[in-house]
Write a protein that holds these residues in place. Structure first.
Motif, PDB file in Angstrom:
ATOM      1  N   PHE A  99      19.776 -14.496 -37.096  1.00  0.00           N
ATOM      2  CA  PHE A  99      20.601 -14.047 -38.435  1.00  0.00           C
ATOM      3  C   PHE A  99      20.546 -14.869 -39.638  1.00  0.00           C
ATOM      4  CE2 PHE A  99      22.437 -11.984 -34.505  1.00  0.00           C
ATOM      5  CZ  PHE A  99      21.637 -10.749 -34.722  1.00  0.00           C
ATOM      6  N   ASN A 100      20.758 -16.075 -39.192  1.00  0.00           N
ATOM      7  CA  ASN A 100      20.649 -17.307 -40.248  1.00  0.00           C
ATOM      8  C   ASN A 100      19.487 -17.373 -41.219  1.00  0.00           C
ATOM      9  OD1 ASN A 100      23.352 -18.436 -39.879  1.00  0.00           O
ATOM     10  ND2 ASN A 100      22.386 -19.759 -38.041  1.00  0.00           N
ATOM     11  N   HIS A 101      18.535 -16.684 -40.831  1.00  0.00           N
ATOM     12  CA  HIS A 101      17.201 -16.746 -41.691  1.00  0.00           C
ATOM     13  C   HIS A 101      17.169 -15.117 -42.136  1.00  0.00           C
ATOM     14  CE1 HIS A 101      16.610 -20.847 -39.963  1.00  0.00           C
ATOM     15  NE2 HIS A 101      16.022 -20.889 -40.762  1.00  0.00           N
ATOM     16  N   TYR A 102      18.088 -14.464 -42.155  1.00  0.00           N
ATOM     17  CA  TYR A 102      17.907 -13.165 -42.937  1.00  0.00           C
ATOM     18  C   TYR A 102      17.603 -13.632 -44.339  1.00  0.00           C
ATOM     19  CZ  TYR A 102      18.702  -9.939 -38.998  1.00  0.00           C
ATOM     20  OH  TYR A 102      18.683  -9.190 -37.730  1.00  0.00           O
ATOM     21  N   VAL A 103      18.511 -14.729 -44.840  1.00  0.00           N
ATOM     22  CA  VAL A 103      18.188 -15.021 -45.953  1.00  0.00           C
ATOM     23  C   VAL A 103      16.717 -15.534 -46.252  1.00  0.00           C
ATOM     24  CG1 VAL A 103      18.979 -16.996 -47.870  1.00  0.00           C
ATOM     25  CG2 VAL A 103      20.525 -16.117 -46.162  1.00  0.00           C
ATOM     26  N   GLY A 104      16.169 -14.697 -47.242  1.00  0.00           N
ATOM     27  CA  GLY A 104      14.666 -15.057 -47.263  1.00  0.00           C
ATOM     28  C   GLY A 104      13.850 -13.952 -46.865  1.00  0.00           C
ATOM     29  N   LEU A 105      14.496 -13.137 -45.789  1.00  0.00           N
ATOM     30  CA  LEU A 105      13.941 -11.977 -45.203  1.00  0.00           C
ATOM     31  C   LEU A 105      14.292 -10.501 -46.148  1.00  0.00           C
ATOM     32  CD1 LEU A 105      12.284 -10.741 -43.150  1.00  0.00           C
ATOM     33  CD2 LEU A 105      14.256 -10.695 -41.763  1.00  0.00           C
ATOM     34  N   PHE A 106      15.513 -10.685 -46.428  1.00  0.00           N
ATOM     35  CA  PHE A 106      16.091  -9.487 -47.112  1.00  0.00           C
ATOM     36  C   PHE A 106      16.132  -9.865 -48.458  1.00  0.00           C
ATOM     37  CE2 PHE A 106      17.265  -8.462 -42.772  1.00  0.00           C
ATOM     38  CZ  PHE A 106      16.258  -7.449 -42.499  1.00  0.00           C
ATOM     39  N   PRO A 107      15.832  -9.373 -49.420  1.00  0.00           N
ATOM     40  CA  PRO A 107      16.005 -10.187 -51.010  1.00  0.00           C
ATOM     41  C   PRO A 107      17.301 -10.232 -51.426  1.00  0.00           C
ATOM     42  CG  PRO A 107      14.287  -8.418 -50.712  1.00  0.00           C
ATOM     43  CD  PRO A 107      14.874  -8.445 -49.598  1.00  0.00           C
ATOM     44  N   THR A 108      18.255  -9.496 -51.280  1.00  0.00           N
ATOM     45  CA  THR A 108      19.533  -9.555 -51.860  1.00  0.00           C
ATOM     46  C   THR A 108      20.727 -10.522 -51.053  1.00  0.00           C
ATOM     47  OG1 THR A 108      20.342  -7.554 -50.466  1.00  0.00           O
ATOM     48  CG2 THR A 108      19.286  -7.180 -52.698  1.00  0.00           C
ATOM     49  N   LEU A 109      19.999 -11.245 -49.849  1.00  0.00           N
ATOM     50  CA  LEU A 109      21.148 -12.066 -49.051  1.00  0.00           C
ATOM     51  C   LEU A 109      20.585 -13.485 -49.585  1.00  0.00           C
ATOM     52  CD1 LEU A 109      21.040 -10.665 -45.484  1.00  0.00           C
ATOM     53  CD2 LEU A 109      22.362  -9.997 -47.468  1.00  0.00           C
ATOM     54  N   LYS A 110      21.925 -14.166 -50.073  1.00  0.00           N
ATOM     55  CA  LYS A 110      21.711 -15.404 -50.711  1.00  0.00           C
ATOM     56  C   LYS A 110      22.298 -16.596 -49.729  1.00  0.00           C
ATOM     57  CE  LYS A 110      20.171 -13.767 -54.356  1.00  0.00           C
ATOM     58  NZ  LYS A 110      18.449 -13.844 -54.379  1.00  0.00           N
ATOM     59  N   SER A 111      23.035 -15.971 -48.540  1.00  0.00           N
ATOM     60  CA  SER A 111      23.532 -17.222 -47.646  1.00  0.00           C
ATOM     61  C   SER A 111      24.089 -16.360 -46.308  1.00  0.00           C
ATOM     62  CB  SER A 111      24.718 -18.027 -48.142  1.00  0.00           C
ATOM     63  OG  SER A 111      25.942 -17.016 -48.488  1.00  0.00           O
ATOM     64  N   ALA A 112      24.097 -17.082 -45.187  1.00  0.00           N
ATOM     65  CA  ALA A 112      24.351 -16.297 -43.947  1.00  0.00           C
ATOM     66  C   ALA A 112      25.021 -17.519 -43.354  1.00  0.00           C
ATOM     67  CB  ALA A 112      23.003 -15.964 -43.473  1.00  0.00           C
ATOM     68  N   LYS A 113      26.260 -17.073 -42.427  1.00  0.00           N
ATOM     69  CA  LYS A 113      26.955 -18.028 -41.896  1.00  0.00           C
ATOM     70  C   LYS A 113      27.549 -17.315 -40.580  1.00  0.00           C
ATOM     71  CE  LYS A 113      31.425 -20.809 -42.248  1.00  0.00           C
ATOM     72  NZ  LYS A 113      32.660 -21.134 -43.159  1.00  0.00           N
ATOM     73  N   ILE A 114      27.755 -18.072 -39.293  1.00  0.00           N
ATOM     74  CA  ILE A 114      28.343 -17.593 -38.347  1.00  0.00           C
ATOM     75  C   ILE A 114      29.757 -17.631 -38.294  1.00  0.00           C
ATOM     76  CG2 ILE A 114      28.414 -17.808 -35.878  1.00  0.00           C
ATOM     77  CD1 ILE A 114      25.550 -18.702 -35.650  1.00  0.00           C
ATOM     78  N   LEU A 115      30.540 -16.434 -38.138  1.00  0.00           N
ATOM     79  CA  LEU A 115      31.947 -16.647 -38.161  1.00  0.00           C
ATOM     80  C   LEU A 115      32.321 -16.665 -36.789  1.00  0.00           C
ATOM     81  CD1 LEU A 115      33.049 -13.893 -40.721  1.00  0.00           C
ATOM     82  CD2 LEU A 115      32.756 -16.518 -40.883  1.00  0.00           C
ATOM     83  N   GLU A 116      31.861 -16.415 -35.588  1.00  0.00           N
ATOM     84  CA  GLU A 116      32.202 -16.366 -34.177  1.00  0.00           C
ATOM     85  C   GLU A 116      31.143 -15.721 -33.603  1.00  0.00           C
ATOM     86  OE1 GLU A 116      36.010 -14.703 -31.612  1.00  0.00           O
ATOM     87  OE2 GLU A 116      35.971 -14.329 -33.400  1.00  0.00           O
ATOM     88  N   GLN A 117      31.142 -16.206 -32.229  1.00  0.00           N
ATOM     89  CA  GLN A 117      30.041 -15.851 -31.112  1.00  0.00           C
ATOM     90  C   GLN A 117      30.700 -15.751 -29.933  1.00  0.00           C
ATOM     91  OE1 GLN A 117      26.082 -17.985 -31.574  1.00  0.00           O
ATOM     92  NE2 GLN A 117      25.232 -16.649 -30.013  1.00  0.00           N
ATOM     93  N   SER A 118      30.239 -14.728 -29.184  1.00  0.00           N
ATOM     94  CA  SER A 118      30.764 -14.535 -27.787  1.00  0.00           C
ATOM     95  C   SER A 118      29.558 -14.141 -27.103  1.00  0.00           C
ATOM     96  CB  SER A 118      31.708 -13.865 -27.715  1.00  0.00           C
ATOM     97  OG  SER A 118      32.204 -13.684 -26.409  1.00  0.00           O
ATOM     98  N   GLY A 119      28.922 -14.733 -26.473  1.00  0.00           N
ATOM     99  CA  GLY A 119      27.465 -14.397 -25.641  1.00  0.00           C
ATOM    100  C   GLY A 119      26.647 -13.874 -26.558  1.00  0.00           C
ATOM    101  N   ASN A 120      25.987 -12.597 -26.464  1.00  0.00           N
ATOM    102  CA  ASN A 120      25.059 -11.854 -27.242  1.00  0.00           C
ATOM    103  C   ASN A 120      25.714 -11.173 -28.359  1.00  0.00           C
ATOM    104  OD1 ASN A 120      22.800 -13.086 -25.697  1.00  0.00           O
ATOM    105  ND2 ASN A 120      22.943 -11.259 -24.284  1.00  0.00           N
ATOM    106  N   THR A 121      26.898 -11.510 -28.761  1.00  0.00           N
ATOM    107  CA  THR A 121      27.781 -10.716 -29.843  1.00  0.00           C
ATOM    108  C   THR A 121      28.027 -11.574 -31.014  1.00  0.00           C
ATOM    109  OG1 THR A 121      28.652  -9.015 -28.426  1.00  0.00           O
ATOM    110  CG2 THR A 121      29.709  -9.371 -30.702  1.00  0.00           C
ATOM    111  N   VAL A 122      27.596 -11.669 -32.106  1.00  0.00           N
ATOM    112  CA  VAL A 122      27.613 -12.497 -33.201  1.00  0.00           C
ATOM    113  C   VAL A 122      28.274 -11.939 -34.393  1.00  0.00           C
ATOM    114  CG1 VAL A 122      26.445 -14.147 -34.574  1.00  0.00           C
ATOM    115  CG2 VAL A 122      25.446 -13.685 -32.219  1.00  0.00           C
ATOM    116  N   LYS A 123      29.358 -12.453 -34.821  1.00  0.00           N
ATOM    117  CA  LYS A 123      29.898 -11.996 -36.197  1.00  0.00           C
ATOM    118  C   LYS A 123      29.326 -12.894 -37.398  1.00  0.00           C
ATOM    119  CE  LYS A 123      33.333  -9.632 -36.190  1.00  0.00           C
ATOM    120  NZ  LYS A 123      34.933  -9.090 -35.949  1.00  0.00           N
TER     121      LYS A 123
END
Length: 432
Positions: A99-123
């Motif tokens: 998810f952190n590298h969705y920036v560069g994959l989808f043109p409108t995204l400029k930054s990505a940051k994990i807010l919380e993670q629990s197992g395989n669930t990521v916010k």
């Protein structure tokens, strides 16, 4: 009108957010698999997809939406899209779950940051930026999504957004060691928008809602096409346009999908070029099918440009046509698109040719949008009619400023036909 669906088409999976919630929400998704209409068989779905982006709808069903407190199991009309990429399934999985590298994959995204993670669930919190030369239409907002990763899928829940209630799911399936089928299934409640710009646009052009699901899917899968597939432009012969390669059984299935969901089915074709007087021009065609219960004779009316004002009375102000000569006629269509915050006037000048009573071919022969080409045809099928429209629309560098400004948007040569076709056939459906 369809050019401006682009401003909204990131809204479902990348819903624009102003508030980031950090607590993981308990959610068991029941989003239908994209394989469901195809006997849960990836190879069967791939046989329809071919080298296109294949977009189709599901029948309305109840879904699980914990963010909608007033009704946590609303009715939802999901839309799926499919794309085959020449990449192994491991690489596809790695890309889509990073998810952190969705920036560069989808043109409108400029930054990505994990807010919380629990197992395989990521916010995740994303920054969405959609700049335009028209400042009032700019978007620079934060996005919060909850992603839930499984072995071959990611389910995503929109937490807060101007389109505040939405769900989406990526799936990926190995077709062989070197090809992977990627699918996206999503839905968003477009009847409860928040945010000044979204409300203004949707109130001013309610028809936009008809094109958003297909445009969203096209935008996201076109981003994946750009990442995984080497650009290859097929040069079409003079007079040729792109068309799906489907046999009779497949066409019958397309009609059935449209009839069951009461929605159109679209194919966004691979890149092509067509010859103009100034040389070859890269054009992206979209073919859209819609099944109607009525016989083909009742669809003849919609092949004539004079009927378009009946479909779009708020946008089309005037239509002037020449007499039909040698099975052809010219049409001058005056349009004014009011976005609630700005009005954009422009003119279509199109030539129509009618080879028979159930078909037309059209192309731009002047006007503010000079790169338009397409075809419509109605055929009898399954005790009704299957209407097919193929079109390509592209804003050229000599278009008026307010239209030319849209060239700064990602995929401005792709999305107009996707959204335009989808809106057009559904407006006809509303009149039948």
């Amino acid at each position: 009108m369809s050019y401006f669906t682009r401003l909204l088409c990131t809204g479902i999976l990348f819903g624009i957010s102003q508030i980031g919630f950090t607590q993981i929400i308990t959610w068991t998704d029941n989003i239908p698999s994209a394989l469901q209409p195809f006997q849960n068989n990836p190879q069967l779905l791939a046989s329809y997809t071919q080298n296109n982006i294949f977009i189709y709808a599901h029948p309305t069903t109840k879904t699980n939406l914990p963010t909608l407190k007033s009704n946590s199991q609303p009715n939802a009309s999901f839309t799926s899209a499919a794309l085959i990429v020449p990449t192994n399934v491991q690489q596809v999985s790695k890309t889509l779950t990073d998810f952190n590298h969705y920036v560069g994959l989808f043109p409108t995204l400029k930054s990505a940051k994990i807010l919380e993670q629990s197992g395989n669930t990521v916010k995740m919190k994303y920054r969405v930026s959609i700049p335009t030369p028209i400042p009032v239409l700019n978007f620079n907002e934060d996005v919060t999504l909850q992603h839930q990763i499984k072995s071959n899928s990611i389910s995503s829940l929109v937490i807060d957004s101007p389109i505040p209630y939405g769900l989406g799911k990526f799936e990926w399936f190995a077709l062989d060691d070197h090809r992977t089928l990627i699918t996206l299934t999503q839905w968003g409640d477009l009847n409860q928008p928040k945010g000044f710009i979204f409300k203004k646009i949707l109130n001013a052009i309610p028809e936009v809602k008809l094109g958003i699901p297909s445009s969203t899917n096209a935008f996201i899968l076109e981003s994946l096409r750009t990442r995984f597939i080497k650009q290859n432009i097929v040069a079409l012969n003079s007079g040729q346009i792109a068309s799906p390669q489907l046999n009779e059984a497949q066409l019958a299935k397309i009609a059935q999908l449209s009839q069951n969901a009461q929605q159109p089915i679209s194919f966004l074709h691979a890149p092509t070029s067509i010859m103009y007087t100034h040389g070859r021009e890269a054009m992206r065609f979209t073919t859209t099918y819609q099944f109607y219960q009525q016989p083909t004779q009742q669809l003849n009316k919609w092949l004539n440009p004079l009927a378009y004002q009946e479909l779009f009375p708020r946008q089309i102000k005037k239509i002037i046509t020449s007499p039909i000569q040698n099975q052809g006629q010219d049409a001058d269509i005056q349009v004014n698109v009011g976005l609630g915050v700005i009005n954009i006037p422009f003119a279509f000048k199109l030539h129509f040719n009618y080879p028979n009573t159930v078909e037309n071919n059209f192309y731009a022969n002047g006007g503010d949008l000079r790169l338009i080409k397409g075809k419509m045809v109605a055929t009898e099928l399954n005790h009704g009619s299957l209407f097919k429209i193929t079109s390509s629309m592209k804003i050229d560098e000599k278009a008026p400023f307010l239209l030319r400004a849209m060239r700064s948007l990602p995929y401005h040569d792709v999305l107009p036909a996707v959204g335009g076709n989808t809106v057009f056939v559904q407006k006809i459906k509303a009149k039948m």
